[in-house]
Design an enzyme around this catalytic site. Structure first.
Site, PDB file in Angstrom:
ATOM      1  N   SER A  44       4.686  -1.370   3.974  1.00 27.76           N
ATOM      2  CA  SER A  44       4.865  -2.749   4.445  1.00 27.76           C
ATOM      3  C   SER A  44       5.014  -3.695   3.254  1.00 27.76           C
ATOM      4  CB  SER A  44       3.658  -3.202   5.266  1.00 27.76           C
ATOM      5  OG  SER A  44       3.461  -2.361   6.363  1.00 27.76           O
ATOM      6  N   GLU A  94      -4.248   9.090  17.958  1.00 27.59           N
ATOM      7  CA  GLU A  94      -4.684  10.477  18.213  1.00 27.59           C
ATOM      8  C   GLU A  94      -5.665  10.919  17.125  1.00 27.59           C
ATOM      9  OE1 GLU A  94      -1.507   9.517  18.189  1.00 27.59           O
ATOM     10  OE2 GLU A  94      -0.854   9.825  20.268  1.00 27.59           O
ATOM     11  N   SER A 115       1.458   6.519   2.594  1.00 33.76           N
ATOM     12  CA  SER A 115       2.211   7.465   3.440  1.00 33.76           C
ATOM     13  C   SER A 115       3.458   7.971   2.740  1.00 33.76           C
ATOM     14  CB  SER A 115       2.633   6.782   4.741  1.00 33.76           C
ATOM     15  OG  SER A 115       1.527   6.243   5.385  1.00 33.76           O
ATOM     16  N   SER A 152      -2.906   6.990  13.197  1.00 38.77           N
ATOM     17  CA  SER A 152      -2.518   7.026  14.618  1.00 38.77           C
ATOM     18  C   SER A 152      -3.745   7.124  15.520  1.00 38.77           C
ATOM     19  CB  SER A 152      -1.587   8.214  14.881  1.00 38.77           C
ATOM     20  OG  SER A 152      -2.344   9.407  14.876  1.00 38.77           O
ATOM     21  N   GLU A 157      -9.534  -1.714   6.254  1.00 39.00           N
ATOM     22  CA  GLU A 157      -8.257  -2.045   6.879  1.00 39.00           C
ATOM     23  C   GLU A 157      -8.354  -1.934   8.403  1.00 39.00           C
ATOM     24  OE1 GLU A 157      -5.106   0.662   5.934  1.00 39.00           O
ATOM     25  OE2 GLU A 157      -3.567  -0.848   6.241  1.00 39.00           O
ATOM     26  N   GLN A 193       0.845  -1.195   0.000  1.00 37.19           N
ATOM     27  CA  GLN A 193       0.000   0.000   0.000  1.00 37.19           C
ATOM     28  C   GLN A 193       0.882   1.247   0.000  1.00 37.19           C
ATOM     29  OE1 GLN A 193      -1.626   1.648   3.760  1.00 37.19           O
ATOM     30  NE2 GLN A 193      -3.549   0.819   3.039  1.00 37.19           N
ATOM     31  N   GLY A 194       0.882   1.973  -1.109  1.00 37.35           N
ATOM     32  CA  GLY A 194       1.719   3.176  -1.238  1.00 37.35           C
ATOM     33  C   GLY A 194       0.936   4.436  -0.929  1.00 37.35           C
TER      34      GLY A 194
HETATM   35  C1  LIG Z   1       3.849  -1.034  11.315  1.00 38.55           C
HETATM   36  C2  LIG Z   1       3.448   0.015  10.346  1.00 38.55           C
HETATM   37  C3  LIG Z   1       3.093  -0.337   9.073  1.00 38.55           C
HETATM   38  C4  LIG Z   1       2.724   0.645   8.142  1.00 38.55           C
HETATM   39  N1  LIG Z   1       2.422   0.257   6.870  1.00 38.55           N
HETATM   40  C5  LIG Z   1       2.099   1.199   5.960  1.00 38.55           C
HETATM   41  C6  LIG Z   1       1.850   0.815   4.605  1.00 38.55           C
HETATM   42  O1  LIG Z   1       1.908  -0.353   4.244  1.00 38.55           O
HETATM   43  N2  LIG Z   1       1.567   1.788   3.700  1.00 38.55           N
HETATM   44  C7  LIG Z   1       1.485   3.109   4.062  1.00 38.55           C
HETATM   45  O2  LIG Z   1       1.169   3.925   3.209  1.00 38.55           O
HETATM   46  N3  LIG Z   1       1.740   3.512   5.343  1.00 38.55           N
HETATM   47  C8  LIG Z   1       2.053   2.584   6.286  1.00 38.55           C
HETATM   48  N4  LIG Z   1       2.326   2.975   7.582  1.00 38.55           N
HETATM   49  C9  LIG Z   1       2.349   4.388   7.899  1.00 38.55           C
HETATM   50  C10 LIG Z   1       1.209   4.863   8.793  1.00 38.55           C
HETATM   51  O3  LIG Z   1      -0.007   4.899   8.060  1.00 38.55           O
HETATM   52  C11 LIG Z   1       1.617   6.253   9.320  1.00 38.55           C
HETATM   53  O4  LIG Z   1       2.755   6.061  10.139  1.00 38.55           O
HETATM   54  C12 LIG Z   1       0.519   6.909  10.118  1.00 38.55           C
HETATM   55  O5  LIG Z   1      -0.545   7.293   9.266  1.00 38.55           O
HETATM   56  C13 LIG Z   1       1.041   8.163  10.867  1.00 38.55           C
HETATM   57  O6  LIG Z   1       1.708   9.014   9.992  1.00 38.55           O
HETATM   58  P1  LIG Z   1       3.197   9.556  10.296  1.00 38.55           P
HETATM   59  O7  LIG Z   1       4.074   8.387  10.638  1.00 38.55           O
HETATM   60  O8  LIG Z   1       3.604  10.424   9.168  1.00 38.55           O
HETATM   61  O9  LIG Z   1       3.069  10.404  11.629  1.00 38.55           O
HETATM   62  P2  LIG Z   1       2.559  11.906  11.709  1.00 38.55           P
HETATM   63  O10 LIG Z   1       1.332  12.099  10.918  1.00 38.55           O
HETATM   64  O11 LIG Z   1       3.710  12.818  11.470  1.00 38.55           O
HETATM   65  O12 LIG Z   1       2.190  11.965  13.255  1.00 38.55           O
HETATM   66  C14 LIG Z   1       3.176  12.022  14.289  1.00 38.55           C
HETATM   67  C15 LIG Z   1       2.439  12.158  15.617  1.00 38.55           C
HETATM   68  O13 LIG Z   1       1.714  13.399  15.635  1.00 38.55           O
HETATM   69  C16 LIG Z   1       0.341  13.139  15.893  1.00 38.55           C
HETATM   70  N5  LIG Z   1      -0.495  14.054  15.101  1.00 38.55           N
HETATM   71  C17 LIG Z   1      -0.394  14.299  13.769  1.00 38.55           C
HETATM   72  N6  LIG Z   1      -1.334  15.192  13.389  1.00 38.55           N
HETATM   73  C18 LIG Z   1      -2.051  15.495  14.494  1.00 38.55           C
HETATM   74  C19 LIG Z   1      -3.167  16.337  14.747  1.00 38.55           C
HETATM   75  N7  LIG Z   1      -3.748  17.045  13.775  1.00 38.55           N
HETATM   76  N8  LIG Z   1      -3.638  16.398  15.993  1.00 38.55           N
HETATM   77  C20 LIG Z   1      -3.097  15.656  17.007  1.00 38.55           C
HETATM   78  N9  LIG Z   1      -2.032  14.840  16.827  1.00 38.55           N
HETATM   79  C21 LIG Z   1      -1.519  14.747  15.599  1.00 38.55           C
HETATM   80  C22 LIG Z   1       0.104  11.712  15.453  1.00 38.55           C
HETATM   81  O14 LIG Z   1      -0.999  11.151  16.128  1.00 38.55           O
HETATM   82  C23 LIG Z   1       1.417  11.055  15.847  1.00 38.55           C
HETATM   83  O15 LIG Z   1       1.405  10.712  17.207  1.00 38.55           O
HETATM   84  C24 LIG Z   1       2.689   2.006   8.524  1.00 38.55           C
HETATM   85  C25 LIG Z   1       3.052   2.361   9.832  1.00 38.55           C
HETATM   86  C26 LIG Z   1       3.435   1.389  10.738  1.00 38.55           C
HETATM   87  C27 LIG Z   1       3.792   1.801  12.135  1.00 38.55           C
END
Ligand SMILES: Cc1cc2nc3c(=O)[nH]c(=O)nc-3n(C[C@H](O)[C@H](O)[C@H](O)COP(=O)(O)OP(=O)(O)OC[C@H]3O[C@@H](n4cnc5c(N)ncnc54)[C@H](O)[C@@H]3O)c2cc1C
Length: 392
Positions: free
Chosen positions: A164, A371, A132, A369, A247, A129-130
């Site tokens: 992933s 949150e 993030s 997340s 999902e 899944q592309g």
């Molecule tokens: C094990 C694992 C597998 C994954 N697999 C995939 C995959 O296959 N394909 C894919 O596309 N993605 C994948 N992801 C990515 C996942 O979808 C993102 O990590 C997730 O959506 C959070 O985005 P970020 O990491 O950019 O964190 P950010 O969005 O930068 O967030 C960082 C922190 O800030 C908080 N935050 C952000 N915005 C706000 C707000 N407006 N108000 C309050 N708090 C906020 C968040 O809750 C978090 O705690 C995977 C992640 C993990 C951990």
């Protein structure tokens, strides 16, 4: 208050027995998922998907014409529970089964359905899944991977992250920007791309989830055509909302929590009676929570099957189940410290708890997340309060 019927029926309990027999026969004891350092674990998952497919169980809920056996959503729920409880012996293929296939069924052209659904149903193909990107996770609609018009197709350039299974996937379900100007949710398009397309480079990210789980994926002028677009150009956001809803209830996290919690007294045997009473009380409460999360899941699945699910329902379930995952992992780790370091069932239990802890820690981030789920839920509840106030 919605009225619910949680009886799964005889077919579902028969299926549970069938799955347990298959797992016992085909999956080695102590299996901890497909993505460990040992390549044999991936081979187990690949082989097991073929076995499930032969029994019509890999995509049981799919209609027969797409390679399923038209089972009820409850039977599919049983499949998810039994798989996750045993560290997901389908490996990465659960993604194709849970959300890629169903989304292609709803939005794909006949050609796309013919091309993609049978290989998923036979257990032959892995999707990634592309979505993030380095600066677009929670705020997914701000993504910058761009698909620019080029003759009768597009050239795609940009970077994805946390993808992933990208090293082992044959296909990518990619979200890219095809136009700008309106709201950021507009102008996004879903592409179905082969991972072997020229211009795609995958770079693994080592993490505590093992060496094969997370990756960066780079796109440099990757060529796509109209035939690769899923749904309508510029209208990918609504497709992605459906994907995320599938999902977010796709993984039956409560099932592994419940299995490991139930195993603890057995593994501790005579020691269990001498464990501190507060610890055993916490264990009993955690087991009750696991069952509450199970009921919440069933409520969401029932609503999904009648098309009445609201985003707040999936958010509430995910908050409950991901917290359960982490808090049960912490408790199980305390319990496992009392289990002697012996070979056999005791060693397998300690290793399973360790694996559960590592995955549980990622649960409040993966698929959105916690949150963001809390914000979604609060908005929906407060919106309801405001509407009631306005009416009064
Ligand atoms: C094990 C694992 C597998 C994954 N697999 C995939 C995959 O296959 N394909 C894919 O596309 N993605 C994948 N992801 C990515 C996942 O979808 C993102 O990590 C997730 O959506 C959070 O985005 P970020 O990491 O950019 O964190 P950010 O969005 O930068 O967030 C960082 C922190 O800030 C908080 N935050 C952000 N915005 C706000 C707000 N407006 N108000 C309050 N708090 C906020 C968040 O809750 C978090 O705690 C995977 C992640 C993990 C951990």
């Amino acid at each position: 208050m919605r009225r619910m019927d949680f009886t799964m029926g005889e077919a579902a309990s028969g299926l549970r027995g069938e799955l347990r027999r298959l797992i016992a026969a085909e999956v080695p004891e102590g299996f901890l998922g497909a993505f460990t350092d040992d390549p044999a674990d991936l081979a187990v998952a690949q082989r097991f998907c073929g076995v499930l497919a032969e029994h019509g169980l890999l995509c049981a809920a799919w209609p027969e014409r797409f390679g399923g056996r038209g089972s009820s959503v409850w039977e599919q729920t049983v499949v998810r529970e039994e798989m996750w409880a045993q560290h997901e012996p389908r490996g990465a293929q659960y993604m194709g089964v849970n959300w890629v296939g169903p989304t292609i069924m709803r939005h794909g052209t006949e050609r796309q359905q013919r091309e993609h659904l049978p290989p998923i149903a036979r257990g032959e193909v892995i999707w990634c899944q592309g979505f993030s990107e380095p600066d677009s996770g929670s705020d997914l609609a701000s993504l910058r991977t761009a698909a620019r018009r080029d003759g009768d197709g597009w050239q795609i350039s940009g970077q994805k992250i946390w993808t992933s299974y990208a090293t082992m996937a044959q296909w990518c379900f990619l979200l890219a920007r095809t136009s700008a100007g309106g709201r950021k949710q507009q102008g996004l398009t879903v592409f179905l791309l082969p991972m072997e397309a020229p211009g795609i480079v995958v770079r693994p990210i080592r993490s505590m989830l093992g060496p094969h789980h997370l990756n960066e994926v780079f796109f440099d002028g990757v060529r796509a055509t109209e035939a690769d677009v899923l749904g309508r150009v510029d209208e990918g956001w609504s497709v992605v909302q459906e994907v995320l809803a599938f999902e977010r209830v796709g993984i039956a996290r409560y099932a592994r929590c419940e299995r490991l919690l139930q195993a603890a007294p057995e593994v501790l045997a005579e020691r269990w009676e001498t464990m501190p009473a507060p610890l055993r009380t916490r264990w009993a409460r955690m087991l009750t929570r696991a069952r509450r999360a199970r009921l919440l899941a069933y409520q969401v699945i029932a609503a999904q099957s009648t098309g009445t699910v609201a985003p707040a329902d999936t958010a509430a379930y995910r908050i409950a189940v991901t917290r359960l995952d982490q808090e049960s992992a912490a408790l199980l780790t305390e319990l496992a410290a009392h289990v002697p370091d012996e070979q056999g069932a005791r060693r397998r239990f300690r290793r399973a708890v360790d694996d559960h802890w590592r995955y549980a820690n990622a649960a409040t981030v993966a698929s959105g997340s916690i949150e963001m789920q809390q914000i979604l839920l609060a908005r929906s509840l407060l919106g309801g309060v405001r509407r009631a106030g306005e009416a009064a």
